[in-house]
Design a protein around this motif. Sequence first.
Motif, short mmCIF file in Angstrom:
data_model
loop_
_atom_site.label_atom_id
_atom_site.label_comp_id
_atom_site.label_asym_id
_atom_site.label_seq_id
_atom_site.Cartn_x
_atom_site.Cartn_y
_atom_site.Cartn_z
N SER A 58 0.85 -1.18 0.00
CA SER A 58 0.00 0.00 0.00
C SER A 58 0.90 1.24 0.00
CB SER A 58 -0.89 -0.01 1.23
OG SER A 58 -1.42 1.27 1.46
N GLU A 61 -0.04 3.20 3.19
CA GLU A 61 0.00 2.46 4.45
C GLU A 61 1.03 1.35 4.43
OE1 GLU A 61 -4.29 1.86 6.00
OE2 GLU A 61 -4.45 2.15 3.84
N LYS A 64 1.66 -2.48 4.61
CA LYS A 64 0.46 -3.30 4.39
C LYS A 64 0.41 -3.78 2.93
CE LYS A 64 -4.39 -2.53 4.10
NZ LYS A 64 -5.42 -1.48 4.09
N ALA A 242 -6.47 6.43 1.95
CA ALA A 242 -6.16 5.72 3.19
C ALA A 242 -7.22 6.07 4.23
CB ALA A 242 -4.79 6.12 3.70
N GLU A 245 -6.64 8.43 7.83
CA GLU A 245 -5.76 9.59 7.63
C GLU A 245 -6.54 10.67 6.88
OE1 GLU A 245 -1.82 10.08 5.23
OE2 GLU A 245 -1.66 8.23 6.41
#
Lengths: 575, 315
Positions: A58, A61, A64, A242, A245
């Motif tokens: 990601s 992120e 992930k 995301a 966030e």
Amino acid sequence: MRLLAVLLAFASLATAQEKVLRIPIRADGPKTLDPVRGSTQYEAEVCEQVYETLVQYSYLEYPKLEPLLLEEMPKVDGLVYRFKLKKGVRFRDDPCFPDGKGRELVAKDVFYSWKRMADKRNQPKAWWLFEQTIKGFDAYREAQNKAGKFDYDAPVEGMRILSDHEFEVELTEPVYRFLYVLAMFQTAVVPREAAERYGDAFSGHPVGTGPFLLSRDEDWQRTKSIVLHRNPGYREAFFPDAGGEARHEAAGKRIPFADRIEITFFQEDQPMWLEWKAKNLDYVTVPSENFTEAYTKRKRTLRPEWEEQGVTSAPIPLLDFIWQCGFNMEDPLVGGYTEEKRALRKAISYAVDLEETNDRFYNSINVVYDGMIPPGLDGHPPEGRSPKGARGPDLDKARALLAKAGYPDGKGLPPLEYWSATGTIQQEMLELLQRQLGKIGVQLKPRFVDFSQLTEAVHEKRAQLFGFAWGSDYPDGENNLALFYGPNESPGSNSFNYKNAEYDELYQRIRTMGPSPERTELYARMRDMVLEDCPFVGAMARTRFYLIRPRLRNCRPCETFWNWLKYLDVDPGAK
Amino acid sequence: MWQYVVRKLLWNIPVYLGILLVVMVALRVNDPVWARLGKNATQEQYEQTKEDLGLHESFLRQYGRLLNGFDLDRYSWDKHGRTVRQELSQAVWPSLAIAGPALVLTTLVALLTALLAAFRRGRPLDRWLMAGAVVGMSISYVVYVILGQYFGAYKLNEWVGREIFAIQGYDRSQPLWWVQYCLLPVLINAALAVGYDARFYRAVIVEESTRDHVRTARAKGLSERRVWLKHVLRNAMISVITHVMITLPFLVAGQIVIEVYFGIPGMGSTLITAILGKDFPIVQGFTAVFAALFIVTNIATDVLYAVVDPRVRLQ
């Protein structure tokens, strides 16, 4: 006349609006664009733009994992992983397909691509990623390579196609890294038509599903540059959002943003740095010799003149394992596991002053540590020190060990052949190493070659001593421990050709373990076993300092994966 | 003259065949297959690789293949998917685009400098010019390249406010590509070589200027201009031509540092990469072309001798 003027105005507007991303690679670039033949970061940097993997990291992120070619993350039932491919993913148009129109990617393409990794004729560099992982795959590999003709249609017990878009994979054991492997460019999906039609030339004629493509083979000038264009047939994909966030300003916008990527390969730092200063590159990693030109040395903050230009800085701690000096453990002189051979390698290790290297060449920004597991990962020694480490400089110890090895003051020891990539910095580093080892009477015979040739020599076990770095493929110490797993010997990732039955047994155990205190303890034990045999002198982990021009948007560099260029946007009017 | 050229070409055929034979033998002294695979490869891998590389055929057959069009369609062993032909055709033009103009410029400037120095022999101008030449020769090639790139490209562009010379790169699709990408490397090459050449040419010209026929020409009352241009310079041209023609093949293939710094995909860096990577098809192909180039320039040198010096007869 008026019409012509209007047309010209449109034409110039179209040119002006073209979004061109201009980025550097600090080496002679990729050697191949065939995923199974690739192994270096530079091959990843280009391959990940033109090919795609089942899953990806990601962007917002990290670390992930998320689906890329998959509709959703695979469903896991014990040892069985069930995958569902996205519909409508198409290979780029290419003469290898009927009428030159790219066809849809289906499940059999995935298995075909993985099987190419098993075919030795393809000179695969990363078979170790799949080794002892999928049921029946190792046996299939052995049988097919023994047979006169490699049969890609022969079944593998653990690979089952359920439909055009669904398939399942049965593992031999719950290999923890399996999903990480599916994010690596070597496992990217390629079409059989292209691999078979182009044969050897497939290395320079990629046919993928990625957001960019190589329009003409001539757009890749080996060792100089490569130009990639936006894939006009790329499916609808969007900048991520995301959750949690603050919403990114680009969230939900269609990717890729850039129309063209111009990648220049720099074997020397000066031209790269000058191109950056002349605003001809959108980002750059700061060469160590220019570090103080970009940052204040003490506080390591960006100098005001750069801030005034709107340049931003992104320091990226790398999951790095840089060894100053790797030993080929199969070499009759420096390899081997007897007390004398260990003593020779440790003598060299104790003579090397890594802090001096860090100070001279990296402005002391590197982290020096014992072992192979970089900071931030389980298994990294506390304070970077292990009781088994042979960290120098300790010249008395070094001399004593050298005498024990049978070479008092280096007498009787022939010059050791040290393989290094070409480059001014590499030459200076080697000169420093020669000076440090010269203190105990050990002489080095340098062999400077291009980076791609260096890896080739190491893969072929020709390099006696060698220096380069390993960037973790995925954020797990197991990836670094795999560098010493016997069956991964060259041309696999075990460049040291290190072999230790007990270590290999422990490695088999940790492969199936998720994060836990017990696993961390095993990591530390394995790390110390390697340190005891001393197959390398090291280690260091770098922090890469990226400078980013204001015209470049959404840039969050990461060196574990490279397909983030599709998320980068540029202001075409700005320089 | 044509008879001479044809005869020379015929004489050079065995030389050429010999060069190719020596190169092929030299590349095979140590088994290239084991060199590629390393000592731990299996016999099976060895046989497979040998076949893949085309080395399973007899030596004579391989030799024949090299003679039959330099084996240009063979794949590089190092650059996957690239043939010798592709590498050669990619590398030859950038090299010529720099080597040719660099040679012309260097020769003109060096000749002019040498003429001036010889004309003013022993005087301050001569001393200054030759001192400059020695200084120029004493500076390392790499320094020329690094400083040339920094001041000649980066700083100049900054001062002018637009890009005159590219810092690096080579893109023939640009309208003024030669000025943008090649002129600065040409100037750097010329700056480096002028010192050497000017000293050499001066020595030759000075020697010519003291010969009897020059004294006779002056005694006959010829103007100084005529004496220098017709009787000194023309006779000095034999040495100049020899020097220029011998330099040409080396200049084409010897631009390694400049090609690396300026990102020019020329023959020097391609060949050195091939040699280091034990990429035999490329080394063989390039050597074959170089050898041919060398032979042709040698013959051209002989022809030019006859053009500039009536005493030389091509027989």
